[in-house]
Scaffold this motif. Sequence first.
Motif, PDB file in Angstrom:
ATOM      1  N   ARG A  96      17.905  26.854  69.257  1.00 23.36           N
ATOM      2  CA  ARG A  96      19.042  27.842  68.864  1.00 23.36           C
ATOM      3  C   ARG A  96      18.818  29.200  69.618  1.00 23.36           C
ATOM      4  O   ARG A  96      19.838  29.886  69.601  1.00 23.36           O
ATOM      5  N   ASP A  97      17.534  29.281  70.556  1.00 26.21           N
ATOM      6  CA  ASP A  97      17.113  30.561  70.984  1.00 26.21           C
ATOM      7  C   ASP A  97      17.624  31.643  70.194  1.00 26.21           C
ATOM      8  O   ASP A  97      18.224  32.595  70.390  1.00 26.21           O
ATOM      9  N   MET A  98      16.841  31.700  69.162  1.00 28.85           N
ATOM     10  CA  MET A  98      17.037  32.556  68.137  1.00 28.85           C
ATOM     11  C   MET A  98      15.797  33.719  68.063  1.00 28.85           C
ATOM     12  O   MET A  98      15.707  34.425  66.843  1.00 28.85           O
ATOM     13  N   ALA A  99      15.103  33.889  68.958  1.00 26.87           N
ATOM     14  CA  ALA A  99      13.922  34.571  68.853  1.00 26.87           C
ATOM     15  C   ALA A  99      14.144  36.180  68.454  1.00 26.87           C
ATOM     16  O   ALA A  99      13.483  36.802  67.651  1.00 26.87           O
ATOM     17  N   PHE A 100      15.347  36.394  69.207  1.00 23.35           N
ATOM     18  CA  PHE A 100      15.638  38.175  68.635  1.00 23.35           C
ATOM     19  C   PHE A 100      15.950  38.184  67.205  1.00 23.35           C
ATOM     20  O   PHE A 100      15.919  39.102  66.715  1.00 23.35           O
ATOM     21  N   ALA A 101      16.654  37.129  66.766  1.00 28.03           N
ATOM     22  CA  ALA A 101      17.095  37.115  65.364  1.00 28.03           C
ATOM     23  C   ALA A 101      15.803  37.064  64.588  1.00 28.03           C
ATOM     24  O   ALA A 101      15.677  37.876  63.345  1.00 28.03           O
ATOM     25  N   VAL A 102      14.653  36.475  64.820  1.00 24.82           N
ATOM     26  CA  VAL A 102      13.372  36.538  64.121  1.00 24.82           C
ATOM     27  C   VAL A 102      12.643  37.846  64.083  1.00 24.82           C
ATOM     28  O   VAL A 102      12.373  38.516  63.101  1.00 24.82           O
TER      29      VAL A 102
ATOM     30  N   PHE B   8      21.073  28.505  57.710  1.00 25.43           N
ATOM     31  CA  PHE B   8      19.875  28.450  58.619  1.00 25.43           C
ATOM     32  C   PHE B   8      19.627  29.908  58.748  1.00 25.43           C
ATOM     33  O   PHE B   8      18.261  30.151  58.778  1.00 25.43           O
ATOM     34  N   LEU B   9      20.492  30.813  58.790  1.00 25.85           N
ATOM     35  CA  LEU B   9      20.125  32.282  58.868  1.00 25.85           C
ATOM     36  C   LEU B   9      19.470  32.627  57.706  1.00 25.85           C
ATOM     37  O   LEU B   9      18.621  33.221  57.626  1.00 25.85           O
ATOM     38  N   VAL B  10      20.112  32.393  56.456  1.00 24.49           N
ATOM     39  CA  VAL B  10      19.272  32.654  55.114  1.00 24.49           C
ATOM     40  C   VAL B  10      18.128  31.888  54.927  1.00 24.49           C
ATOM     41  O   VAL B  10      16.955  32.794  54.597  1.00 24.49           O
ATOM     42  N   LEU B  11      17.709  30.596  55.415  1.00 26.31           N
ATOM     43  CA  LEU B  11      16.560  30.214  55.201  1.00 26.31           C
ATOM     44  C   LEU B  11      15.589  30.985  56.333  1.00 26.31           C
ATOM     45  O   LEU B  11      14.319  30.979  56.143  1.00 26.31           O
ATOM     46  N   LEU B  12      16.018  31.245  57.492  1.00 26.92           N
ATOM     47  CA  LEU B  12      15.175  32.127  58.590  1.00 26.92           C
ATOM     48  C   LEU B  12      14.643  33.381  58.032  1.00 26.92           C
ATOM     49  O   LEU B  12      13.511  33.768  58.224  1.00 26.92           O
ATOM     50  N   ALA B  13      15.966  34.047  57.246  1.00 25.89           N
ATOM     51  CA  ALA B  13      15.509  35.310  56.813  1.00 25.89           C
ATOM     52  C   ALA B  13      14.242  35.331  55.885  1.00 25.89           C
ATOM     53  O   ALA B  13      13.490  36.126  55.742  1.00 25.89           O
ATOM     54  N   LEU B  14      14.345  34.363  54.817  1.00 24.12           N
ATOM     55  CA  LEU B  14      13.603  34.110  53.824  1.00 24.12           C
ATOM     56  C   LEU B  14      11.856  33.700  54.466  1.00 24.12           C
ATOM     57  O   LEU B  14      11.151  34.477  54.135  1.00 24.12           O
ATOM     58  N   THR B  15      12.075  32.989  55.567  1.00 21.95           N
ATOM     59  CA  THR B  15      11.048  32.521  55.931  1.00 21.95           C
ATOM     60  C   THR B  15      10.214  33.452  56.913  1.00 21.95           C
ATOM     61  O   THR B  15       8.906  33.924  56.755  1.00 21.95           O
TER      62      THR B  15
ATOM     63  N   GLY C  64      16.317  41.803  50.236  1.00 17.84           N
ATOM     64  CA  GLY C  64      17.007  42.332  51.439  1.00 17.84           C
ATOM     65  C   GLY C  64      17.150  41.167  52.597  1.00 17.84           C
ATOM     66  O   GLY C  64      18.181  41.428  53.332  1.00 17.84           O
ATOM     67  N   SER C  65      16.303  40.370  52.854  1.00 18.47           N
ATOM     68  CA  SER C  65      16.448  39.245  53.869  1.00 18.47           C
ATOM     69  C   SER C  65      17.516  38.470  53.546  1.00 18.47           C
ATOM     70  O   SER C  65      18.323  38.359  54.393  1.00 18.47           O
ATOM     71  N   LEU C  66      18.113  38.328  52.294  1.00 22.47           N
ATOM     72  CA  LEU C  66      19.559  37.689  52.108  1.00 22.47           C
ATOM     73  C   LEU C  66      20.708  38.541  52.703  1.00 22.47           C
ATOM     74  O   LEU C  66      21.391  38.134  53.315  1.00 22.47           O
ATOM     75  N   VAL C  67      20.532  39.893  52.435  1.00 18.87           N
ATOM     76  CA  VAL C  67      21.730  41.030  53.056  1.00 18.87           C
ATOM     77  C   VAL C  67      21.361  40.745  54.435  1.00 18.87           C
ATOM     78  O   VAL C  67      22.370  40.852  55.109  1.00 18.87           O
ATOM     79  N   ILE C  68      20.416  40.924  55.243  1.00 14.04           N
ATOM     80  CA  ILE C  68      20.165  40.826  56.469  1.00 14.04           C
ATOM     81  C   ILE C  68      20.940  39.684  57.103  1.00 14.04           C
ATOM     82  O   ILE C  68      21.677  39.723  58.063  1.00 14.04           O
ATOM     83  N   ALA C  69      20.546  38.301  56.585  1.00  6.03           N
ATOM     84  CA  ALA C  69      21.365  37.115  57.119  1.00  6.03           C
ATOM     85  C   ALA C  69      22.662  37.325  56.960  1.00  6.03           C
ATOM     86  O   ALA C  69      23.373  36.902  57.791  1.00  6.03           O
ATOM     87  N   ALA C  70      23.167  37.759  55.817  1.00  7.57           N
ATOM     88  CA  ALA C  70      24.762  37.773  55.759  1.00  7.57           C
ATOM     89  C   ALA C  70      25.039  38.902  56.862  1.00  7.57           C
ATOM     90  O   ALA C  70      26.248  38.528  57.335  1.00  7.57           O
ATOM     91  N   ALA C  71      24.462  39.872  56.988  1.00  5.25           N
ATOM     92  CA  ALA C  71      24.936  40.955  57.980  1.00  5.25           C
ATOM     93  C   ALA C  71      24.985  40.252  59.593  1.00  5.25           C
ATOM     94  O   ALA C  71      25.930  40.470  60.188  1.00  5.25           O
ATOM     95  N   PHE C  72      23.754  39.559  59.716  1.00  2.00           N
ATOM     96  CA  PHE C  72      23.663  39.008  60.993  1.00  2.00           C
ATOM     97  C   PHE C  72      24.948  37.959  61.323  1.00  2.00           C
ATOM     98  O   PHE C  72      25.643  37.927  62.403  1.00  2.00           O
TER      99      PHE C  72
END
Length: 280
Positions: A34-40, A176-183, A68-76
Amino acid sequence: MFELLHYSFAQHALIAATLIALTCGLVAPFVVMRDMAFAVHGTAELSFTSAVAGLLIAGDAVRGALIGSLVIAAAFALLGRRQREGNTAIGVVLAFGLGLGVFLLSFYNGFASAATNILFGSLVTASTGDVLVLGALALVVLIVMVVIFRPLLFASVDSAVASARGVPVNALSLVFLVLLALTVTEAAQVVGTLLVLSLAITPAASARRWTADPLKFVAVSVAFALIAADGGFLLSLALSDTDIKASVLIAFVSFALYLVSVVAERVRPEPRRQVSGAAA
């Protein structure tokens, strides 16, 4: 090295590294597709801010970072609904979030190492409680990934066709953003936010050079993440008489696997199809 493994701190650290490697290895292939390196990168940097907030509110940097990772995922997800605006939204939130983290840190009167450890990683300080939290997170990520694997793969390969066939692309992206933020927040505790890409991206970037089959892609990514995390930590025990941190050695092992994969791909005689092509 083996004598040190009898101590509880080394056992906790090895278990924590294994759990985080499993989680990163599962999620990383989809980050690459998904080319999400910058999101990581953005999520990793912002975990510092939420860790400081956790220290101020509850005296717990790790749980603050996870919430906070959940808030970050929601914001993104909210600010980057349009695909072209995704990286821009992450950049805007990242700049504000880092400034907010430094601002909040000025109000904290205790030892700031609990927050700054998020920046550089502190694997050997993992407690029994931390291991239990990491284990629970790894189990959640595993279950959710098994459930959404096929539709997420379809949406990652061709979102337009997947949407036309009724796949809930936007909902999958949010999950997936939520999983990514937690990971990423988990991984930051091992290698720090500055080196988190070595577990959240590099194993998958290496694995895609060995296979085009989606399932094998994930399996090889998990294997490379385990080699990097556990291998780097064991190497740090072997070099315990030096000041080299485990996070640095984990990054080195991960990059070495990437270099080997690049060379192997170049010398392999038959052409390798892209993962997207195999999954379509």
